[in-house]
Design a protein around this motif. Structure first.
Motif, PDB file in Angstrom:
ATOM      1  N   ALA A  80       0.839  -1.192   0.000  1.00 38.32           N
ATOM      2  CA  ALA A  80       0.000   0.000   0.000  1.00 38.32           C
ATOM      3  C   ALA A  80       0.876   1.246   0.000  1.00 38.32           C
ATOM      4  CB  ALA A  80      -0.896  -0.010   1.228  1.00 38.32           C
ATOM      5  N   ARG A  81       0.319   2.381  -0.387  1.00 33.36           N
ATOM      6  CA  ARG A  81       1.195   3.551  -0.497  1.00 33.36           C
ATOM      7  C   ARG A  81       0.516   4.830  -0.048  1.00 33.36           C
ATOM      8  NH1 ARG A  81       1.286   4.938  -6.784  1.00 33.36           N
ATOM      9  NH2 ARG A  81       0.092   6.776  -6.533  1.00 33.36           N
ATOM     10  N   TYR A 141       1.113   2.500   2.623  1.00 36.08           N
ATOM     11  CA  TYR A 141       1.435   1.251   1.925  1.00 36.08           C
ATOM     12  C   TYR A 141       2.028   0.234   2.888  1.00 36.08           C
ATOM     13  CZ  TYR A 141       0.665   4.015  -2.191  1.00 36.08           C
ATOM     14  OH  TYR A 141       0.081   4.819  -3.128  1.00 36.08           O
ATOM     15  N   TRP A 179      -2.306  -0.922  -0.536  1.00 33.02           N
ATOM     16  CA  TRP A 179      -2.454   0.473  -0.119  1.00 33.02           C
ATOM     17  C   TRP A 179      -3.655   0.527   0.807  1.00 33.02           C
ATOM     18  CZ3 TRP A 179      -7.122   2.662  -1.211  1.00 33.02           C
ATOM     19  CH2 TRP A 179      -7.827   2.223  -2.345  1.00 33.02           C
ATOM     20  N   SER A 231      -1.274  -2.025  -4.820  1.00 28.37           N
ATOM     21  CA  SER A 231      -0.521  -0.954  -5.467  1.00 28.37           C
ATOM     22  C   SER A 231      -0.369  -1.196  -6.962  1.00 28.37           C
ATOM     23  CB  SER A 231       0.866  -0.849  -4.832  1.00 28.37           C
ATOM     24  OG  SER A 231       1.639  -1.976  -5.182  1.00 28.37           O
ATOM     25  N   GLU A 240      -5.494   1.919  -7.773  1.00 27.08           N
ATOM     26  CA  GLU A 240      -5.548   2.784  -6.606  1.00 27.08           C
ATOM     27  C   GLU A 240      -6.741   3.739  -6.633  1.00 27.08           C
ATOM     28  OE1 GLU A 240      -1.713   4.259  -5.397  1.00 27.08           O
ATOM     29  OE2 GLU A 240      -0.749   2.469  -6.186  1.00 27.08           O
ATOM     30  N   LYS A 284       4.330   7.238   0.653  1.00 29.79           N
ATOM     31  CA  LYS A 284       4.727   6.958  -0.736  1.00 29.79           C
ATOM     32  C   LYS A 284       6.239   6.930  -0.917  1.00 29.79           C
ATOM     33  CE  LYS A 284       3.960   7.931  -5.483  1.00 29.79           C
ATOM     34  NZ  LYS A 284       3.455   6.741  -6.114  1.00 29.79           N
TER      35      LYS A 284
END
Length: 157
Positions: free
Chosen positions: A5-6, A37, A43, A56, A123, A143
């Motif tokens: 995840a981000r 993430y 994410w 992601s 996303e 991120k």
């Protein structure tokens, strides 16, 4: 296959400010996104005690074309790091893990008819589940940290 995840940092521009002298000044403000993430490539976007989970861009590219999403039922509870759903592609089956203790509040019904949304919009429109959650999300990466994690994975191969 692990998923991550981000978290993204977004900048927005404010309207120009006019000083009494008539000069204009453009101010830019940064707001921190609530998207994080996991090292397993999911994410997670938190919104208070609720969140949205997906995979992601990197994870979907590694998985390949998704042809089936096995999503959990609303009301199902999961502990952190347990498998919440599986994604079947032409290449492999990928597991998606819970980033925190959670209960499913909604699933992306669009994926029943269009599982490839996970690839085309991982996303955004390809989100997997919505949850109410408890626990700390501080172990998840923003991120920039996620991108460093991806780089370190590349050098390990």
């Amino acid at each position: 296959m692990a998923m991550f995840a981000r978290t993204a940092l977004r900048a927005s521009r404010a309207a120009p400010i006019t000083w009494q002298s008539g000069r204009k000044w453009n101010a830019a403000f940064r707001t921190f996104s609530s998207v994080k993430y996991a090292p397993t490539h999911e994410w997670f976007k938190s919104e208070g005690s609720n969140g949205v989970l997906g995979i992601s861009e990197f994870a979907q590219s590694q998985l390949g074309e998704v042809v089936y999403c096995e999503l959990p039922e609303v009301g199902t509870k999961f502990t952190a790091k347990s498998t919440v759903c599986t994604l079947e592609s032409v290449k492999a089956v990928g597991e998606v893990y819970a980033p925190v203790d959670c209960e499913i509040t909604a699933v992306n019904e669009k994926l029943n008819d269009e599982p490839a949304l996970v690839n085309s919009s991982p996303e955004e429109d390809g989100w997997l589940i919505k949850v109410s959650y408890t626990g700390d999300t501080s172990a998840l990466m923003d991120k920039a940290a996620y991108e460093k994690h991806l780089e370190s994975e590349k050098t390990e191969e």
